[in-house]
Design a protein around this motif. Structure first.
Motif, PDB file in Angstrom:
ATOM      1  N   ASP A 108     -21.076 -19.817  37.245  1.00  0.00           N
ATOM      2  CA  ASP A 108     -21.826 -18.925  38.127  1.00  0.00           C
ATOM      3  C   ASP A 108     -20.997 -17.704  38.511  1.00  0.00           C
ATOM      4  O   ASP A 108     -21.527 -16.593  38.606  1.00  0.00           O
ATOM      5  CB  ASP A 108     -22.281 -19.671  39.387  1.00  0.00           C
ATOM      6  N   CYS A 111     -21.187 -15.291  35.647  1.00  0.00           N
ATOM      7  CA  CYS A 111     -22.535 -14.701  35.596  1.00  0.00           C
ATOM      8  C   CYS A 111     -22.705 -13.647  36.676  1.00  0.00           C
ATOM      9  O   CYS A 111     -23.240 -12.561  36.414  1.00  0.00           O
ATOM     10  CB  CYS A 111     -23.604 -15.788  35.728  1.00  0.00           C
ATOM     11  N   ASP A 112     -22.230 -13.927  37.884  1.00  0.00           N
ATOM     12  CA  ASP A 112     -22.310 -12.957  38.984  1.00  0.00           C
ATOM     13  C   ASP A 112     -21.511 -11.695  38.655  1.00  0.00           C
ATOM     14  O   ASP A 112     -21.963 -10.577  38.924  1.00  0.00           O
ATOM     15  CB  ASP A 112     -21.789 -13.568  40.287  1.00  0.00           C
ATOM     16  N   ARG A 116     -22.773  -7.894  38.406  1.00  0.00           N
ATOM     17  CA  ARG A 116     -22.119  -6.929  39.305  1.00  0.00           C
ATOM     18  C   ARG A 116     -21.577  -5.718  38.525  1.00  0.00           C
ATOM     19  O   ARG A 116     -21.575  -4.599  39.019  1.00  0.00           O
ATOM     20  CB  ARG A 116     -20.988  -7.646  40.051  1.00  0.00           C
ATOM     21  N   GLY A 170     -29.027 -10.118  34.868  1.00  0.00           N
ATOM     22  CA  GLY A 170     -29.133 -11.503  35.308  1.00  0.00           C
ATOM     23  C   GLY A 170     -29.872 -12.413  34.361  1.00  0.00           C
ATOM     24  O   GLY A 170     -29.997 -13.608  34.608  1.00  0.00           O
TER      25      GLY A 170
END
Length: 175
Positions: A108, A111-112, A116, A170
């Motif tokens: 995660d 992925c963030d 970003r 995302g």
């Protein structure tokens, strides 16, 4: 789902044009780096030194190519499991890394960081390293030669076939 021919030099101006599920044929300069090289990257950064290549806008391929046979630019060059670099990836993305190439799911936190930084995670076909090598036209060791197959190499890709697994908006094929 679309087919996109993309040069690494265009990665910084993606602005959401590549989506999870798209077939990407990547050309341009890409750097190999696996676990040992990533550890060295962080030692350099933590010590105030620069990386052996410009990270801003760069693409890293998680691969450790085999020795180069005569008449070839590189030996077999298939992807390694990307999650092994998950502790390192967010910081490198925040420093400007725009693309990671490997295989398998990402954490995660990665992925963030991809979202970003409007970056990409592209997946290569595992087990097809000899086929992948046919899309690499040059290979030069640029750092950490003593690491052998895990040294950092500067590769030139020509229409390297990939799938966008995680995009900067995302989208995620693993979710």
């Amino acid at each position: 789902m679309k087919e996109i021919h993309l040069n690494v030099s265009e990665l910084s101006s993606l602005s959401g044009t590549v989506s999870a599920g798209d077939r990407v044929f990547l050309s341009g300069t890409v750097y190999t780096a696996r676990d040992a090289a990533h550890k060295r990257f962080f030692e350099l950064l933590d010590g105030g030194s620069s990386l052996p290549f410009e990270i801003d806008g760069a693409a890293i391929y998680y691969a450790g190519p085999t020795p180069t046979p005569e008449g070839m630019a590189i030996g077999s060059c298939g992807p390694t499991t990307s999650s092994r670099m998950d502790t390192y990836a967010p910081r490198l993305l925040d420093l400007g890394l725009k693309c990671m190439i490997g295989k398998g799911e990402r954490s995660d936190a990665v992925c963030d960081a991809i979202v970003r930084n409007n970056a990409l995670y592209l997946c290569a076909v595992g087990g097809a390293g000899a086929l992948a090598a046919m899309c690499i036209t040059s290979c030069e060791v640029i750092a950490f030669e003593e690491l052998g197959c895990e040294s950092v190499k500067k590769l030139t890709f020509n229409n390297f076939p990939l799938i966008c697994a995680i995009d900067g908006k995302g989208g995620n094929l693993f979710k």
